[in-house]
Design a protein around this motif. Structure first.
Motif, PDB file in Angstrom:
ATOM      1  N   PRO A 139       0.868  -1.155  -0.098  1.00  0.00           N
ATOM      2  CA  PRO A 139      -0.259  -0.025  -0.174  1.00  0.00           C
ATOM      3  C   PRO A 139       0.841   1.390   0.036  1.00  0.00           C
ATOM      4  CG  PRO A 139      -0.150  -0.980   2.200  1.00  0.00           C
ATOM      5  CD  PRO A 139       0.755  -1.943   1.329  1.00  0.00           C
ATOM      6  N   TRP A 140       0.380   2.382  -0.683  1.00  0.00           N
ATOM      7  CA  TRP A 140       1.060   3.372  -0.730  1.00  0.00           C
ATOM      8  C   TRP A 140       0.005   4.789  -0.735  1.00  0.00           C
ATOM      9  CZ3 TRP A 140       0.508   7.175  -4.480  1.00  0.00           C
ATOM     10  CH2 TRP A 140      -0.169   6.968  -5.490  1.00  0.00           C
ATOM     11  N   ALA A 141       0.588   5.963  -0.231  1.00  0.00           N
ATOM     12  CA  ALA A 141      -0.356   7.084  -0.218  1.00  0.00           C
ATOM     13  C   ALA A 141       0.573   8.184  -0.239  1.00  0.00           C
ATOM     14  CB  ALA A 141      -1.182   7.235   0.975  1.00  0.00           C
ATOM     15  N   ASP A 142       0.086   9.332  -0.985  1.00  0.00           N
ATOM     16  CA  ASP A 142       0.718  10.546  -0.770  1.00  0.00           C
ATOM     17  C   ASP A 142      -0.161  11.765  -1.139  1.00  0.00           C
ATOM     18  OD1 ASP A 142       2.945  12.652  -0.611  1.00  0.00           O
ATOM     19  OD2 ASP A 142       3.940  11.916  -2.594  1.00  0.00           O
ATOM     20  N   GLY A 143       0.161  12.812  -0.754  1.00  0.00           N
ATOM     21  CA  GLY A 143      -0.719  14.056  -0.649  1.00  0.00           C
ATOM     22  C   GLY A 143      -0.176  15.340  -0.744  1.00  0.00           C
ATOM     23  N   ALA A 144      -0.609  16.384  -1.198  1.00  0.00           N
ATOM     24  CA  ALA A 144      -0.166  17.710  -1.102  1.00  0.00           C
ATOM     25  C   ALA A 144      -0.973  18.761  -1.260  1.00  0.00           C
ATOM     26  CB  ALA A 144       1.307  17.739  -2.085  1.00  0.00           C
ATOM     27  N   PRO A 145      -0.794  20.001  -0.513  1.00  0.00           N
ATOM     28  CA  PRO A 145      -1.468  21.221  -1.070  1.00  0.00           C
ATOM     29  C   PRO A 145      -0.608  21.762  -2.435  1.00  0.00           C
ATOM     30  CG  PRO A 145       0.010  21.773   0.242  1.00  0.00           C
ATOM     31  CD  PRO A 145       0.312  20.110   0.212  1.00  0.00           C
ATOM     32  N   HIS A 146      -1.350  22.681  -3.159  1.00  0.00           N
ATOM     33  CA  HIS A 146      -0.744  23.109  -4.250  1.00  0.00           C
ATOM     34  C   HIS A 146      -0.975  24.649  -4.475  1.00  0.00           C
ATOM     35  CE1 HIS A 146      -1.627  18.974  -4.942  1.00  0.00           C
ATOM     36  NE2 HIS A 146      -0.571  18.857  -5.863  1.00  0.00           N
ATOM     37  N   PRO A 147       0.051  25.249  -5.170  1.00  0.00           N
ATOM     38  CA  PRO A 147       0.016  26.797  -4.973  1.00  0.00           C
ATOM     39  C   PRO A 147      -1.053  27.506  -5.742  1.00  0.00           C
ATOM     40  CG  PRO A 147       2.089  25.926  -5.750  1.00  0.00           C
ATOM     41  CD  PRO A 147       1.176  24.989  -5.775  1.00  0.00           C
ATOM     42  N   VAL A 148      -1.335  28.803  -5.511  1.00  0.00           N
ATOM     43  CA  VAL A 148      -2.206  29.531  -6.272  1.00  0.00           C
ATOM     44  C   VAL A 148      -1.635  30.825  -6.334  1.00  0.00           C
ATOM     45  CG1 VAL A 148      -4.436  28.473  -5.263  1.00  0.00           C
ATOM     46  CG2 VAL A 148      -3.353  30.321  -4.129  1.00  0.00           C
ATOM     47  N   GLY A 149      -2.244  31.750  -7.358  1.00  0.00           N
ATOM     48  CA  GLY A 149      -1.847  32.977  -7.530  1.00  0.00           C
ATOM     49  C   GLY A 149      -2.447  34.058  -6.613  1.00  0.00           C
ATOM     50  N   GLN A 150      -1.524  35.102  -6.004  1.00  0.00           N
ATOM     51  CA  GLN A 150      -1.990  36.033  -5.086  1.00  0.00           C
ATOM     52  C   GLN A 150      -2.651  37.102  -5.521  1.00  0.00           C
ATOM     53  OE1 GLN A 150      -1.415  34.401  -1.760  1.00  0.00           O
ATOM     54  NE2 GLN A 150      -1.005  32.784  -3.090  1.00  0.00           N
ATOM     55  N   GLY A 151      -3.589  37.929  -4.734  1.00  0.00           N
ATOM     56  CA  GLY A 151      -4.120  39.012  -5.389  1.00  0.00           C
ATOM     57  C   GLY A 151      -3.097  40.276  -5.440  1.00  0.00           C
ATOM     58  N   ALA A 152      -3.380  41.036  -6.269  1.00  0.00           N
ATOM     59  CA  ALA A 152      -2.594  42.260  -6.448  1.00  0.00           C
ATOM     60  C   ALA A 152      -2.947  43.283  -5.336  1.00  0.00           C
ATOM     61  CB  ALA A 152      -2.772  42.749  -7.905  1.00  0.00           C
ATOM     62  N   SER A 153      -2.066  44.158  -5.217  1.00  0.00           N
ATOM     63  CA  SER A 153      -2.239  45.299  -4.062  1.00  0.00           C
ATOM     64  C   SER A 153      -2.257  46.599  -4.720  1.00  0.00           C
ATOM     65  CB  SER A 153      -1.331  45.134  -2.977  1.00  0.00           C
ATOM     66  OG  SER A 153      -0.035  45.490  -3.567  1.00  0.00           O
ATOM     67  N   ARG A 154      -2.347  47.693  -4.013  1.00  0.00           N
ATOM     68  CA  ARG A 154      -2.424  49.026  -4.514  1.00  0.00           C
ATOM     69  C   ARG A 154      -0.810  49.345  -4.997  1.00  0.00           C
ATOM     70  NH1 ARG A 154      -5.338  54.087  -1.883  1.00  0.00           N
ATOM     71  NH2 ARG A 154      -7.058  52.912  -2.977  1.00  0.00           N
ATOM     72  N   SER A 155       0.186  48.665  -4.388  1.00  0.00           N
ATOM     73  CA  SER A 155       1.377  48.880  -4.746  1.00  0.00           C
ATOM     74  C   SER A 155       2.160  47.855  -5.663  1.00  0.00           C
ATOM     75  CB  SER A 155       2.264  49.073  -3.571  1.00  0.00           C
ATOM     76  OG  SER A 155       2.203  47.841  -2.573  1.00  0.00           O
ATOM     77  N   ALA A 156       1.522  46.808  -5.794  1.00  0.00           N
ATOM     78  CA  ALA A 156       2.345  45.724  -6.859  1.00  0.00           C
ATOM     79  C   ALA A 156       1.479  44.877  -7.496  1.00  0.00           C
ATOM     80  CB  ALA A 156       3.296  45.057  -5.815  1.00  0.00           C
ATOM     81  N   ASP A 157       1.923  43.921  -8.280  1.00  0.00           N
ATOM     82  CA  ASP A 157       1.265  42.844  -8.900  1.00  0.00           C
ATOM     83  C   ASP A 157       1.385  41.862  -7.703  1.00  0.00           C
ATOM     84  OD1 ASP A 157       1.347  43.992 -11.267  1.00  0.00           O
ATOM     85  OD2 ASP A 157       2.758  43.027 -12.193  1.00  0.00           O
ATOM     86  N   GLY A 158       0.324  40.697  -7.984  1.00  0.00           N
ATOM     87  CA  GLY A 158       0.386  39.658  -7.037  1.00  0.00           C
ATOM     88  C   GLY A 158       1.404  38.617  -7.460  1.00  0.00           C
ATOM     89  N   ALA A 159       1.716  37.811  -6.144  1.00  0.00           N
ATOM     90  CA  ALA A 159       2.758  37.025  -6.630  1.00  0.00           C
ATOM     91  C   ALA A 159       2.238  35.628  -7.182  1.00  0.00           C
ATOM     92  CB  ALA A 159       3.616  36.533  -5.211  1.00  0.00           C
ATOM     93  N   SER A 160       3.042  34.927  -7.967  1.00  0.00           N
ATOM     94  CA  SER A 160       2.523  33.853  -8.840  1.00  0.00           C
ATOM     95  C   SER A 160       2.604  32.467  -8.235  1.00  0.00           C
ATOM     96  CB  SER A 160       3.136  33.690 -10.238  1.00  0.00           C
ATOM     97  OG  SER A 160       2.530  34.857 -10.837  1.00  0.00           O
ATOM     98  N   ALA A 161       1.796  31.639  -8.251  1.00  0.00           N
ATOM     99  CA  ALA A 161       2.108  30.262  -7.787  1.00  0.00           C
ATOM    100  C   ALA A 161       2.501  30.037  -6.181  1.00  0.00           C
ATOM    101  CB  ALA A 161       2.773  29.453  -8.805  1.00  0.00           C
ATOM    102  N   LEU A 162       2.044  30.845  -5.312  1.00  0.00           N
ATOM    103  CA  LEU A 162       2.676  30.642  -3.836  1.00  0.00           C
ATOM    104  C   LEU A 162       1.438  29.923  -3.036  1.00  0.00           C
ATOM    105  CD1 LEU A 162       3.852  34.001  -2.835  1.00  0.00           C
ATOM    106  CD2 LEU A 162       5.174  31.953  -3.510  1.00  0.00           C
ATOM    107  N   MET A 163       1.798  29.230  -1.978  1.00  0.00           N
ATOM    108  CA  MET A 163       0.869  28.361  -1.087  1.00  0.00           C
ATOM    109  C   MET A 163      -0.141  29.552  -0.611  1.00  0.00           C
ATOM    110  SD  MET A 163       1.239  25.113  -1.192  1.00  0.00           S
ATOM    111  CE  MET A 163       2.484  24.071  -1.638  1.00  0.00           C
ATOM    112  N   TYR A 164      -1.433  29.232  -0.541  1.00  0.00           N
ATOM    113  CA  TYR A 164      -2.440  30.155   0.085  1.00  0.00           C
ATOM    114  C   TYR A 164      -1.849  30.259   1.504  1.00  0.00           C
ATOM    115  CZ  TYR A 164      -6.697  31.943   1.728  1.00  0.00           C
ATOM    116  OH  TYR A 164      -7.609  32.767   2.451  1.00  0.00           O
ATOM    117  N   ILE A 165      -2.320  31.381   2.140  1.00  0.00           N
ATOM    118  CA  ILE A 165      -1.960  32.218   3.307  1.00  0.00           C
ATOM    119  C   ILE A 165      -2.035  30.895   4.665  1.00  0.00           C
ATOM    120  CG2 ILE A 165      -3.979  33.096   3.697  1.00  0.00           C
ATOM    121  CD1 ILE A 165      -2.474  35.408   5.276  1.00  0.00           C
TER     122      ILE A 165
END
Length: 574
Positions: A400-426
């Motif tokens: 038997p085997w098993a594995d699992g993981a979370p996966h990154p998402v894009g982050q929202g932009a702010s008043r001062s910068a573009d959002g970061a790409s492909a980071l884990m949710y907060i």
């Protein structure tokens, strides 16, 4: 209707004024370093990639009053729950008076941990031994980590209808009693896991890590003495409280609200709307979730500890100044919930997918404050951890085997910068994305695509971060549980910014059929299937017409947006 108010009371009142600030800072950094030592011990000895690669765990110290002393940079979603774990685990074995040096307590009751039974906690009481007198209880070293399986209806479940289907529960029991292994408990763990060797390996790593942390905490107390230690801790808490109160004092008093919709509860298909109210009054903040729906029939109920964690994460994100938190940071916070509701369910309501509403709540608390602090609050992110858990039996050996993981998402932009790409949710921001090489070496699949998703970020004056396109080709028959949320709700933009893309999972079968899933347990994947994960992106901030033309052209050159997307949303750049 029973309303519950959760506050974080002052610890060690009156002691902070007498503490030396230099000694306090040395002790604070020593505690942070000791927590990091506990973290590294676990990583280096764990058996499962979900621990040593994905870092799906948290480590922390608590004082004798069960207030958080320090936490290493690990899973933020567990930040607000470990104190509940310590309190309930110690009570389960008879209280502090029933503890002895060498004890290790196991606790995984979802209503005390805030999460599913697979997220189990190990608690080691820490004692100071003076030259004369009895051992003095000075605190606790604790680790909470995800086990691959502990006897639920499936290794990972999205369709449970009560908590008893979700795994074997250990409601505060001694795994080690005064240093001696309690063999009955050990054998129960082995008997209730589909993958006992992996789970036992991880348990031994957790015990070793918690003991390592306990020894480090005892060394700090021994060096400075219990009295100086208590006074310095009181000053440390006071500093954290002042930092957060100072941030909220700058906000205009008022009641701020935000609303969202959860896709479904995993059993019944109907969407679930809910909202949150955030009240700022002077230096205090109250998060009110009493208006949310009653507890659901499916497993998206969020027990109180994880509801507390959601509020704490939002507060730390906005007001924590990047510091490693302690109990003092959360004294300005009050949480109001309703017993029997989505955010304060009662037993035996299922809660395996507690992270779905918890992650929504984090995002909504932050969005609610956008009116008060528009310069600070970003647009929405992909808003989910996109959990996938795989399992089966290897064709060659039957193992038997098993594995699992979370996966990154894009982050929202702010008043001062573009959002970061492909980071884990907060909520999982300290976790890691498992390298493809590790996956392919251990598991029967091949990664055929792993790329930033062109055109996925929400357009705006500042662009939302990109999501991820990831494709797995299945090399042996196996099963998959999909734990995706926010597959229907587009990540919102702010101040005229446009929405990003939602999360999506598509299975392409060998016969050419395709099917989309969100919350789905035990998807059978025959050899040759391809699983396409498309993680959500961040929303944009500000009108797209105000984006710098050179930034648009740079995005096209880098492949972040296509020429067609650029001309559609940013015609002024051409």
């Amino acid at each position: 209707m029973t309303i519950v108010r959760t506050r974080f009371a002052e610890a060690h009142p009156g002691l902070a004024d007498d503490a030396d600030p230099v000694t306090t800072e040395i002790i604070r950094q020593a505690l942070n370093a000791a927590a990091e030592q506990m973290k590294q011990s676990l990583i280096r000895t764990a058996f499962s990639p979900i621990i040593y690669e994905a870092l799906d765990f948290a480590v922390a110290f608590y004082d004798a009053d069960m207030c958080m002393l320090a936490q290493a940079p690990t899973l933020p979603a567990f930040m607000g729950t470990l104190g509940f774990c310590v309190r309930e685990a110690v009570e389960g074995v008879g209280g502090p008076g029933a503890l002895s040096p060498g004890d290790v307590i196991l606790y995984n009751d979802p209503y005390g941990t805030g999460s599913h039974p697979q997220d189990a906690a190990m608690i080691v009481p820490v004692f100071h031994r003076p030259e004369t007198g009895d051992d003095l209880l000075v605190g606790y070293a604790t680790i909470k980590a995800h086990w691959l399986d502990i006897g639920g209806k499936d290794p990972y479940c999205t369709d449970t209808v009560d908590v008893h289907q979700e795994g074997t529960i250990f409601p505060g029991v001694k795994l080690y009693d005064a240093g001696r292994l309690v063999s009955d408990i050990y054998r129960m763990i082995v008997a209730n896991s589909r993958m006992p060797e992996m789970v036992i390996g991880d348990i031994n790593a957790m015990v070793a890590g918690a003991r390592t942390g306990g020894e480090a905490l005892a060394a700090v107390v021994r060096r400075y003495g219990p009295d100086v230690f208590r006074r310095s801790v009181a000053r440390m808490y006071a500093h954290g409280e002042a930092l957060v109160r100072g941030w909220f004092e700058r906000l205009p008093d008022g009641v701020y609200r935000a609303d969202s919709v959860i896709d479904s509860d995993g059993v019944n298909g109907a969407p679930i709307p809910f909202g949150v109210e955030v009240t700022v009054a002077g230096s205090s903040v109250t998060v009110d979730l009493t208006g949310c729906p009653d507890q659901a029939g499916g497993p998206i109920n969020c027990p109180l500890p994880s509801t507390v964690a959601a509020a704490r994460i939002a507060v730390a994100f906005l007001a924590g100044a990047g510091e490693q938190p302690n109990e003092g940071h959360f004294r300005p916070l009050e949480l109001v919930t309703r017993l029997g509701s989505l955010f304060h369910p009662v037993r035996p309501a299922p809660c395996f997918m507690y992270g779905v509403p918890s992650d929504h709540a984090i995002e909504l608390i932050i969005r609610a404050l956008a009116e008060a602090v528009p310069d600070v609050v970003p647009a929405a992110s992909g808003g989910d951890i996109n959990a996938l858990v795989w399992w089966g039996n290897r064709e060659a050996t039957g193992e038997p085997w098993a594995d699992g993981a979370p996966h990154p998402v894009g982050q929202g932009a702010s008043r001062s910068a573009d959002g970061a790409s492909a980071l884990m949710y907060i909520s999982e921001s300290a976790t890691r994305f498992t390298p493809s090489e590790v996956w392919e070496a251990r598991n029967p699949w091949r990664i055929e695509r792993l790329a930033l998703a062109e055109d996925s970020g929400g357009p705006g004056r500042h662009r939302g971060g990109l999501g991820l396109d990831l494709s797995f080709r299945v090399l042996e028959d196996q099963y998959l549980t999909a734990g995706l949320a926010r597959t229907a709700l587009e990540p919102w933009g702010l101040d005229g910014g446009l929405a990003g893309r939602p999360n999506r999972l598509t299975v392409e079968y060998p016969d050419g059929r395709t099917e989309d899933f969100s919350l789905k347990t035990r998807i059978f994947l025959p050899t040759g299937s391809v699983v396409h994960l498309r993680t959500g992106s961040g929303g944009g901030y500000g009108p797209p017409s105000e984006r710098d033309p050179e930034a648009v052209r740079a995005d096209v050159r880098e492949g972040y947006i296509s020429p067609e997307q650029a001309r559609r949303h940013y015609p002024h750049a051409f």
